[in-house]
Design a protein around this motif. Structure first.
Motif, PDB file in Angstrom:
ATOM      1  N   VAL A   1       2.447   1.795  -3.456  1.00 37.41           N
ATOM      2  CA  VAL A   1       1.512   2.341  -4.444  1.00 37.41           C
ATOM      3  C   VAL A   1       1.201   3.800  -4.157  1.00 37.41           C
ATOM      4  O   VAL A   1       1.174   4.644  -5.069  1.00 37.41           O
ATOM      5  N   ARG A   2       0.980   4.138  -2.881  1.00 37.30           N
ATOM      6  CA  ARG A   2       0.615   5.517  -2.535  1.00 37.30           C
ATOM      7  C   ARG A   2       1.714   6.497  -2.891  1.00 37.30           C
ATOM      8  O   ARG A   2       1.438   7.645  -3.257  1.00 37.30           O
ATOM      9  N   HIS A   3       2.955   6.064  -2.787  1.00 37.74           N
ATOM     10  CA  HIS A   3       4.065   6.968  -3.075  1.00 37.74           C
ATOM     11  C   HIS A   3       4.334   7.119  -4.567  1.00 37.74           C
ATOM     12  O   HIS A   3       5.277   7.819  -4.958  1.00 37.74           O
TER      13      HIS A   3
ATOM     14  N   LYS B   1      -0.805   5.812   7.926  1.00 36.27           N
ATOM     15  CA  LYS B   1      -0.634   5.784   6.481  1.00 36.27           C
ATOM     16  C   LYS B   1       0.446   6.771   6.090  1.00 36.27           C
ATOM     17  O   LYS B   1       0.453   7.921   6.549  1.00 36.27           O
TER      18      LYS B   1
ATOM     19  N   TRP C   1       2.378   8.702  -6.384  1.00 39.85           N
ATOM     20  CA  TRP C   1       1.821  10.013  -6.693  1.00 39.85           C
ATOM     21  C   TRP C   1       1.923  10.902  -5.470  1.00 39.85           C
ATOM     22  O   TRP C   1       2.019  10.428  -4.349  1.00 39.85           O
TER      23      TRP C   1
ATOM     24  N   GLY D   1       6.366   0.985   4.989  1.00 41.97           N
ATOM     25  CA  GLY D   1       4.913   0.877   4.963  1.00 41.97           C
ATOM     26  C   GLY D   1       4.400  -0.195   5.902  1.00 41.97           C
ATOM     27  O   GLY D   1       3.378  -0.009   6.587  1.00 41.97           O
TER      28      GLY D   1
ATOM     29  N   ARG E   1      10.662   1.235   0.913  1.00 41.39           N
ATOM     30  CA  ARG E   1       9.285   1.732   1.010  1.00 41.39           C
ATOM     31  C   ARG E   1       8.331   0.676   1.550  1.00 41.39           C
ATOM     32  O   ARG E   1       7.454   0.980   2.347  1.00 41.39           O
TER      33      ARG E   1
ATOM     34  N   GLY F   1       0.821  -1.209   0.000  1.00 42.29           N
ATOM     35  CA  GLY F   1       0.000   0.000   0.000  1.00 42.29           C
ATOM     36  C   GLY F   1       0.853   1.257   0.000  1.00 42.29           C
ATOM     37  O   GLY F   1       0.580   2.214  -0.725  1.00 42.29           O
ATOM     38  N   ALA F   2       1.902   1.273   0.825  1.00 42.29           N
ATOM     39  CA  ALA F   2       2.799   2.427   0.866  1.00 42.29           C
ATOM     40  C   ALA F   2       3.526   2.594  -0.462  1.00 42.29           C
ATOM     41  O   ALA F   2       3.726   3.719  -0.933  1.00 42.29           O
TER      42      ALA F   2
ATOM     43  N   PRO G   1       0.577  13.407  -2.634  1.00 41.62           N
ATOM     44  CA  PRO G   1      -0.705  13.714  -1.979  1.00 41.62           C
ATOM     45  C   PRO G   1      -1.223  15.081  -2.387  1.00 41.62           C
ATOM     46  O   PRO G   1      -0.451  15.998  -2.702  1.00 41.62           O
ATOM     47  N   LYS G   2      -2.547  15.240  -2.392  1.00 43.18           N
ATOM     48  CA  LYS G   2      -3.169  16.473  -2.886  1.00 43.18           C
ATOM     49  C   LYS G   2      -2.801  17.696  -2.051  1.00 43.18           C
ATOM     50  O   LYS G   2      -2.903  18.836  -2.528  1.00 43.18           O
TER      51      LYS G   2
END
Length: 219
Positions: free
Chosen positions: A58-60, A218, A62, A209, A205, A55-56, A64-65
């Motif tokens: 994949v999240r990295h 998260k 992009w 994660g 990573r 999960g970490a 964060p908004k």
């Protein structure tokens, strides 16, 4: 022995040997570090180690908004020159012939016009990354010789390859020899500089994660 014979013979052979041994040494040194068992109780609803790690990862992929445009620029520009390098290395017919000679794998190459365009885009992206590093007060402060040398050692093979294909600046044999020597230098430096992140990023990573996921955080 001519410069070209040296470049495509002893120089590349030694460079590939150092690359393989260096990468194995770095990975082995990391994976063999002693680890303490995590005896803390996981937070309720915390994902397992594998799910938290992936999960970490994949999240990295992009930003964060909540982060600004400069962070998005750095990430998008990173994707551009990484993809550009991939197109050049795995799409150029002459490179495919080298890969086939080493590993017996082959596939159709891309048209020279596409490789040339990818080379110009990659060079522009690398220059943009350097400008960003030298003009940002924060990045300039935390940058070391390792960062700048790694940039140079990545930039030169693309530049010299483009010059060799275009027959600009010298005889083709000389340009090809310089291109091969720049690749040899990159392979030698790879395990010992920032380029090693190509392997380490997946390990670090996912491990981070999994560590924070166990605690319900998260990242």
């Amino acid at each position: 022995m001519s410069l070209l014979d040296f470049a495509r013979g002893p120089a590349l052979n030694w460079a590939m040997a150092i690359f393989v041994l260096g990468v194995l040494w770095r990975l082995g040194a990391l994976l063999m570090l002693p680890r303490m068992r995590d005896r803390s109780a996981p937070r309720p609803g915390a994902p397992g180690a594998l799910k938290g790690g992936l999960g970490a990862l994949v999240r990295h992929m992009w930003v964060p908004k909540d982060f600004g445009l400069t962070s998005r620029f750095s990430l998008i520009n990173g994707y551009i020159f990484h993809l550009g390098l991939a197109v050049i290395v795995f799409g150029f017919a002459q490179h495919i012939l080298v890969i086939e000679g080493l590993f017996g794998l082959s596939w159709p190459g891309l048209p020279t016009s596409i490789i040339t365009a990818a080379s110009f885009v990659t060079l522009a992206s690398l220059i943009a990354a350097l400008v960003r590093r030298t003009t940002s007060p924060v990045l300039r402060t935390i940058s070391t010789l390792n960062d700048y040398f790694t940039w140079l050692i990545t930039f030169l093979p693309v530049l010299t390859g483009l010059l060799a294909v275009s027959h600009l600046g010298a005889r083709y044999e000389t340009l090809l020899a310089i291109h091969l020597l720049s690749i040899a230098a990159l392979l030698i430096w790879f395990p010992f500089g920032k380029l090693m992140h190509a392997f380490l990023v997946f390990i670090t990573r996912t491990q981070t994660g999994a560590f924070y996921g166990r605690r319900g955080v998260k990242i």
